[in-house]
Design a protein around this motif. Structure first.
Motif, PDB file in Angstrom:
ATOM      1  N   LEU A  77       0.809  -1.220   0.000  1.00 13.86           N
ATOM      2  CA  LEU A  77       0.000   0.000   0.000  1.00 13.86           C
ATOM      3  C   LEU A  77       0.838   1.264   0.000  1.00 13.86           C
ATOM      4  O   LEU A  77       0.470   2.262  -0.610  1.00 13.86           O
ATOM      5  CB  LEU A  77      -0.926   0.013   1.224  1.00 13.86           C
ATOM      6  CG  LEU A  77      -1.999  -1.074   1.289  1.00 13.86           C
ATOM      7  CD1 LEU A  77      -2.808  -0.913   2.563  1.00 13.86           C
ATOM      8  CD2 LEU A  77      -2.897  -1.037   0.067  1.00 13.86           C
ATOM      9  N   ARG A  78       1.991   1.243   0.689  1.00 15.73           N
ATOM     10  CA  ARG A  78       2.791   2.455   0.806  1.00 15.73           C
ATOM     11  C   ARG A  78       4.254   2.103   1.048  1.00 15.73           C
ATOM     12  O   ARG A  78       4.565   1.159   1.780  1.00 15.73           O
ATOM     13  CB  ARG A  78       2.287   3.331   1.951  1.00 15.73           C
ATOM     14  CG  ARG A  78       2.949   4.706   2.007  1.00 15.73           C
ATOM     15  CD  ARG A  78       2.410   5.576   3.143  1.00 15.73           C
ATOM     16  NE  ARG A  78       2.811   5.057   4.457  1.00 15.73           N
ATOM     17  CZ  ARG A  78       1.985   4.533   5.332  1.00 15.73           C
ATOM     18  NH1 ARG A  78       0.704   4.435   5.050  1.00 15.73           N
ATOM     19  NH2 ARG A  78       2.414   4.086   6.492  1.00 15.73           N
ATOM     20  N   TYR A  79       5.129   2.870   0.418  1.00 17.39           N
ATOM     21  CA  TYR A  79       6.567   2.767   0.656  1.00 17.39           C
ATOM     22  C   TYR A  79       7.047   4.044   1.334  1.00 17.39           C
ATOM     23  O   TYR A  79       6.469   5.124   1.143  1.00 17.39           O
ATOM     24  CB  TYR A  79       7.328   2.602  -0.670  1.00 17.39           C
ATOM     25  CG  TYR A  79       7.249   1.214  -1.259  1.00 17.39           C
ATOM     26  CD1 TYR A  79       8.254   0.285  -1.037  1.00 17.39           C
ATOM     27  CD2 TYR A  79       6.168   0.835  -2.042  1.00 17.39           C
ATOM     28  CE1 TYR A  79       8.191  -0.991  -1.588  1.00 17.39           C
ATOM     29  CE2 TYR A  79       6.092  -0.435  -2.590  1.00 17.39           C
ATOM     30  CZ  TYR A  79       7.111  -1.342  -2.356  1.00 17.39           C
ATOM     31  OH  TYR A  79       7.032  -2.599  -2.887  1.00 17.39           O
ATOM     32  N   GLY A  80       8.109   3.947   2.091  1.00 17.16           N
ATOM     33  CA  GLY A  80       8.703   5.123   2.705  1.00 17.16           C
ATOM     34  C   GLY A  80       9.343   6.023   1.657  1.00 17.16           C
ATOM     35  O   GLY A  80       9.947   5.543   0.699  1.00 17.16           O
ATOM     36  N   GLY A  81       9.211   7.323   1.849  1.00 18.37           N
ATOM     37  CA  GLY A  81       9.862   8.268   0.959  1.00 18.37           C
ATOM     38  C   GLY A  81       9.282   8.365  -0.429  1.00 18.37           C
ATOM     39  O   GLY A  81       9.995   8.724  -1.378  1.00 18.37           O
ATOM     40  N   GLU A  82       7.990   8.051  -0.586  1.00 16.40           N
ATOM     41  CA  GLU A  82       7.388   8.101  -1.919  1.00 16.40           C
ATOM     42  C   GLU A  82       7.401   9.520  -2.484  1.00 16.40           C
ATOM     43  O   GLU A  82       7.646   9.722  -3.678  1.00 16.40           O
ATOM     44  CB  GLU A  82       5.939   7.597  -1.858  1.00 16.40           C
ATOM     45  CG  GLU A  82       5.809   6.108  -1.638  1.00 16.40           C
ATOM     46  CD  GLU A  82       4.358   5.668  -1.549  1.00 16.40           C
ATOM     47  OE1 GLU A  82       4.110   4.451  -1.569  1.00 16.40           O
ATOM     48  OE2 GLU A  82       3.461   6.538  -1.456  1.00 16.40           O
ATOM     49  N   GLY A  83       7.120  10.483  -1.616  1.00 20.37           N
ATOM     50  CA  GLY A  83       7.087  11.857  -2.079  1.00 20.37           C
ATOM     51  C   GLY A  83       6.041  12.067  -3.158  1.00 20.37           C
ATOM     52  O   GLY A  83       5.044  11.358  -3.239  1.00 20.37           O
ATOM     53  N   ALA A  84       6.290  13.041  -4.027  1.00 17.32           N
ATOM     54  CA  ALA A  84       5.348  13.377  -5.100  1.00 17.32           C
ATOM     55  C   ALA A  84       5.668  12.656  -6.401  1.00 17.32           C
ATOM     56  O   ALA A  84       5.054  12.911  -7.429  1.00 17.32           O
ATOM     57  CB  ALA A  84       5.348  14.885  -5.328  1.00 17.32           C
TER      58      ALA A  84
END
Length: 219
Positions: free
Chosen positions: A31-38
């Motif tokens: 669902l989510r990774y660290g540091g995805e940013g924009a």
């Protein structure tokens, strides 16, 4: 006998582990990774259902109430389903967002969900990344979005759909190939996008991009 829970694993291996996952059916979905940013992002969508349609009368098929596009290269996206016409007798359909659809019936359809992988590349200029790994031309202005091209990416036979621009000006391309190439394909794309800051992202980022694109198109 020990009860075992079936687990289907994506063939894609990202360089870092996701921060948040969920179980969906037999799949573990990032669902989510660290540091995805924009962004730019590379998203693994291999867990989505994928089907091949083969028939001499493709125009008579309407899976999920969606007419298969008339001409090769054309795509249609609605209700989280992307349907692409490849040639006179073959089309493909991918579930890329939203609630999973029912499996289409009939002799003309083959479920290829476990045989292939699917990656989404989201960037302001994804062609700047892809031109390092393919000679396919995604900038021809006479093609309306979305459209599909077939050809080698990193020397691997692929089907690539250009979805077009999202609400924030970024563009999304979907890259599909045989499951066995998944690890190398993800590595090649991340390496090509390193100078642009390409990084893994999870399904939440992707769903947000799709929702914003659909809202912008409806406005």
């Amino acid at each position: 006998m020990e009860n075992r829970i079936m687990e289907r694993k994506s063939p894609v291996a990202m360089p870092t582990a996701p921060e948040q996952v969920t179980r969906r059916g037999d799949w573990t979905v990032a669902l989510r990774y660290g540091g995805e940013g924009a962004g730019p992002w590379l998203v693994d969508l291999s867990h989505g259902a994928k089907w091949d349609f083969q028939s001499a009368a493709l125009e008579t098929l309407t899976p999920w109430g969606m007419a298969i596009p008339e001409k090769p290269g054309q795509c249609r996206f609605a209700g989280g389903m992307l349907c692409s016409r490849l040639n006179r007798t073959q089309a493909i359909a991918w579930h890329i967002a939203g609630a999973p659809p029912p499996a289409p019936g009939g002799e003309a359809v083959t479920d290829v969900s476990d045989a292939t992988m699917l990656l989404a590349l989201v960037a302001v200029d994804p062609t700047g990344i892809l031109e390092k790994v393919t000679a396919l031309d995604f900038q021809r202005p006479q093609r309306p979005w979305p459209f599909v091209l077939q050809g080698p990416v990193a020397h691997v036979p692929c089907r690539v759909v250009h979805l077009g621009p999202g609400a924030d000006g970024t563009n999304a391309l979907l890259i599909n190939c045989a499951r066995g190439y998944a690890r190398d394909m993800a590595h090649a794309l991340l390496a090509a996008g390193d100078e642009f800051g390409l990084r893994p992202a999870g399904e939440q980022a992707w769903n947000g991009w799709v929702a914003a694109m659909e809202q912008s198109a409806a406005a």
